[in-house]
Structure formats: C-alpha cells, structure tokens
Design a protein around this motif. Structure first.
Motif, short mmCIF file in Angstrom:
data_model
loop_
_atom_site.label_atom_id
_atom_site.label_comp_id
_atom_site.label_asym_id
_atom_site.label_seq_id
_atom_site.Cartn_x
_atom_site.Cartn_y
_atom_site.Cartn_z
N UNK A 46 0.83 -1.20 0.00
CA UNK A 46 0.00 0.00 0.00
C UNK A 46 0.87 1.26 0.00
N UNK A 47 1.93 1.26 0.82
CA UNK A 47 2.84 2.41 0.88
C UNK A 47 3.52 2.64 -0.46
N UNK A 48 3.96 1.54 -1.09
CA UNK A 48 4.59 1.65 -2.41
C UNK A 48 3.60 2.20 -3.43
N UNK A 49 2.34 1.73 -3.34
CA UNK A 49 1.33 2.20 -4.29
C UNK A 49 1.03 3.68 -4.10
N UNK A 50 1.11 4.16 -2.84
CA UNK A 50 0.88 5.59 -2.58
C UNK A 50 2.00 6.42 -3.21
N UNK A 51 3.25 5.95 -3.06
CA UNK A 51 4.36 6.68 -3.68
C UNK A 51 4.21 6.67 -5.20
N UNK A 52 3.90 5.49 -5.76
CA UNK A 52 3.73 5.40 -7.20
C UNK A 52 2.46 6.11 -7.68
N UNK A 53 1.59 6.47 -6.72
CA UNK A 53 0.42 7.26 -7.10
C UNK A 53 0.83 8.60 -7.69
N UNK A 54 2.04 9.06 -7.30
CA UNK A 54 2.56 10.28 -7.93
C UNK A 54 2.67 10.12 -9.43
N UNK A 55 3.08 8.92 -9.87
CA UNK A 55 3.14 8.64 -11.30
C UNK A 55 1.76 8.65 -11.93
N UNK A 56 0.81 8.02 -11.24
CA UNK A 56 -0.54 7.93 -11.80
C UNK A 56 -1.22 9.29 -11.83
N UNK A 57 -1.02 10.11 -10.78
CA UNK A 57 -1.58 11.45 -10.77
C UNK A 57 -0.95 12.29 -11.89
N UNK A 58 0.34 12.03 -12.15
CA UNK A 58 1.01 12.73 -13.25
C UNK A 58 0.35 12.39 -14.57
N UNK A 59 -0.04 11.12 -14.73
CA UNK A 59 -0.70 10.72 -15.97
C UNK A 59 -2.10 11.31 -16.05
N UNK A 60 -2.76 11.44 -14.89
CA UNK A 60 -4.11 12.01 -14.86
C UNK A 60 -4.09 13.50 -15.20
N UNK A 61 -3.15 14.23 -14.62
CA UNK A 61 -3.15 15.69 -14.76
C UNK A 61 -1.96 16.22 -15.57
#
Length: 402
Positions: A144-159
């Motif tokens: 979960x912690x790793x996914x939160x950090x990698x969420x930065x990548x996904x948010x980058x793709x979103x916005x």
C-alpha cells in the motif's frame, strides 16, 4: 487516567497516519512521472518541429527508459553512502537540469541527451523511494505504501500528461519542459521540507552484491516478469496519441481529453493493485496480466470505433499500472527470502527492469509502426508480451507460492 488515555489515543493516531516523508516522495514522483510520460502526447509535435520521423521520436521514450535502467542499479550503488535526504535533493537538482536542457535543445540529438540525463535521476529516485516507502509502514502495509508513492506517477498521468500535451500542442513542446522543470522545483522544496534526515539506510553494497542478486533464479524471474508483463503495454502506449488520431479518428485536442481519462483509470488501477497485492503478489499478478492481455487484444478490434475504443482504453488504463506494487513487493520478498540485506539492490534492479520493459515496448512498437502491420497492430503485439509475463509469473508462483 485521562492524560494517559489521551496520550495512548494520540500514539494510535500517529501509528495510523501516513508519514509526511511518504507524501514528499509522492510529490516528487508526480514531477518525475510527468516528464517520463508527457512525451507520449508530444511525439508527433516534436517529430514535426525537429524534422524527424515518428519512429525516431519514439527514441525519446526508449532512451529515457534506458537512462533509468542504467541509473537505477549502477548509480544507486555508487550513491549508497550518501544520506538519503541529500541524495533526494541531488536527484531533484539533476531532474531540473535535465528538463531545462530539454527546453532549450536546438537539435534532436541534444534533446535525446537531456532525456537520458533526466532518466538517471528517475532511476535513483524510484530505487531508493520504494524501499523508503516500505520502511515507513508496518510489513502488512508495504504494498500500500509503495502504491501511494507510485500514485505520484498515476496522478502525473491524470493531470500532468494531458495538461503538458495541451500546452505542447498549443504553445510548443519547449513550454511543456519548462513547466516540468518547475514541477521539479516543487518536488525539491517538498523533499527539503518534509523528508527527515534520519531515514533508515541500508549498508552500501558492492557491485558484486548486485551480481549475486541477478544470479538468484527467483529474483531473476521477477525481473523478467517486470520487463515483459509491465513493458508489453508500452508497445501501444508509446504510440497511443497517433493511434487515437490516425486509427480512431480523434482530433489532437480530443486526444488530450482521452489521455486524461486514461490517467484516471490508471490512478484507480494503482490503488486497487496495491490493496490486492499485500499478501500474495504472485497470485494477484496472474489475474492482472491475464486481464491486461485480453484488453489489449480487444483494443485491436475496437480501435476503429470511437465509443468502444475509449471504453477499452479505460480498462487498459486500470490494468496498466495495477501490477506495479505487486512487482516491487515481489522482488523485495524474494530478496528478503534468499539474500537478506539486498532489498535496496533488488528494488533498484526491478526499477531497471520496469524501464527495460518500457524500452523494449517502445522499440517493438516502433518496429510494428514501420512494418506492413501498421500502428493498428500495436495492441495485439503488446498483448503477446504481456502473455510472456503471465507465463513467467505462473512458473515463479508455482515455485514460491507467494
């Protein structure tokens, strides 16, 4: 009694709350993720402006990935003695320089060089970032912690990617890289303000230790799984913008909108992937790879229909990054089991494997685009690579039961 209760409640709240350092990693990941993927929406624009072919412009994706693949294991080992916070600040400085160089590049060759330099920063950041994120939380929350950090990548793709694509198409691609450099500055400030100085740091490992990790059959299998299973999607994703414009028939402005939809799907998938991968990452990967291969094959048939293409693209996005937390946790578990103390190196090598996969996917995609098959064949070719990842996962899962 009341004071003791309040103190106990406060302690529990602190244990449940996410560490500030994790959010700093996420902010920096957002900046780095934007520069990695925004080029996908700008390939046609850059190719036209610098007078190169679409396939040659695809090198901006593959060579960046190679820079990450080199930076992750080699530079991570060379910087092993540097305190983590100082290293993060240095990484973000290199990131800013790389994007600034891209913005002023007078030639395609210099632009390629700037992408490689930025890739170096990316590789080191995610190598140490994954292990830092995992060390900040209890063992059962590491994925979960790793996914939160990698969420930065996904948010980058979103916005970041849709906005950067829009800016590049309307104000020039150089303006996009200026904006990304400013995002890097925000990431540097976040690291300076939020990342503590006393981050847990593994003992520096020699290059011979990396060879030990690579020689381990189970770890080597995870690296191959990452390269094929994750990289297969990039056969299509690298050329997604021209696919949507040339095959599906959308305008460039509409393509930016659909990149936003794709990014939202990725964000959803990343969260789901983190939650389902905490206990048995191998089992989760088998399901995710099977579904991703099916979706890619379906896209081959739906790409010519605007409505069905977008529906398929949404599911492709959900699955594209859902496997990232499981893959990172898988390699860490294998390192813990067979070579305790090499978790940092194993994580770094897996970051390299992610980007070897991207480079392979982008290269194969370029070959498909230039061949008689054409750009419309990239989905099913990518699906074949994902199937390879699935089969390798099946072999490892039967062996390890993890």
């Amino acid at each position: 009694m009341e004071t003791s209760t309040i103190h106990r409640d406060t302690t529990v709240a602190k244990k449940k709350s996410l560490p500030a350092a994790l959010w700093a990693l996420t902010i920096s990941a957002f900046a780095i993720g934007t520069t990695e993927f925004v080029i996908v929406g700008l390939l046609s624009t850059v190719a036209n402006d610098l007078g190169t072919s679409l396939t040659s412009a695809g090198l901006l994706v593959s060579l960046y990935a190679i820079g990450v693949a080199i930076g992750a294991p080699i530079l991570t080992a060379l910087t092993g003695k540097i305190p983590r916070k100082q290293l993060l600040m240095g990484i973000m400085l290199l990131f800013i320089i790389g994007n600034g160089l891209a913005a002023i590049s007078p030639s395609f060759e210099l632009l390629l060089l700037s992408r490689v330099v930025t890739g170096f920063a990316h590789g080191v950041f995610f190598s140490i970032g994954s292990t830092i994120a995992a060390s900040l939380v209890p063992k059962d929350k590491r994925a979960t912690a790793i996914s939160i950090m990698f969420a930065g990548l996904t948010v980058a793709i979103v916005t970041g990617v849709p906005l950067g694509t829009y800016i590049g198409q309307n104000f020039g691609w150089r303006a996009t890289f200026i904006g990304v450099a400013l995002l890097g500055l925000v990431g540097a400030i976040a690291s300076l303000a939020l990342v503590p100085k006393n981050i847990k740091q593994s003992a520096p490992l020699r290059f011979i230790d990396q060879l030990k990790v690579i020689k381990n059959p189970s770890i080597l299998l995870v690296l191959a799984i990452t390269a094929f299973g994750y990289g297969g999607t990039f056969v299509t994703f690298t050329y997604l913008t021209p696919l949507l414009e040339e095959v599906t028939g959308f305008s460039s402005n509409m393509t930016s909108v659909f990149l936003l939809i794709y990014g939202i799907a990725i964000a959803i998938g990343n969260i789901i992937g983190g939650k389902v991968s905490n206990n048995k990452p191998g089992k989760a990967l088998l399901v995710m790879f099977a579904l991703q291969a099916i979706v890619l094959f379906v896209l081959y048939f739906t790409a010519s229909s605007q409505i069905f293409a977008i529906i398929t693209l949404f599911f492709m996005g959900i699955l594209a990054f859902s496997n990232v937390p499981a893959l990172q946790l898988y390699v860490v578990k294998m390192a813990e089991k067979y070579l305790p103390g090499t978790e940092d190196v194993a994580s770094a090598l897996n970051i390299a494997a992610f980007n070897v996969g991207i480079a392979i996917g982008a290269y194969v995609g370029g070959m498909v685009v230039e061949s008689s098959l054409g750009i419309e064949a990239t989905p099913w070719v990518g699906g074949i690579l994902v199937i390879v990842g699935f089969l390798l996962t099946l072999v490892l899962f039967k062996r390890e039961k993890i």
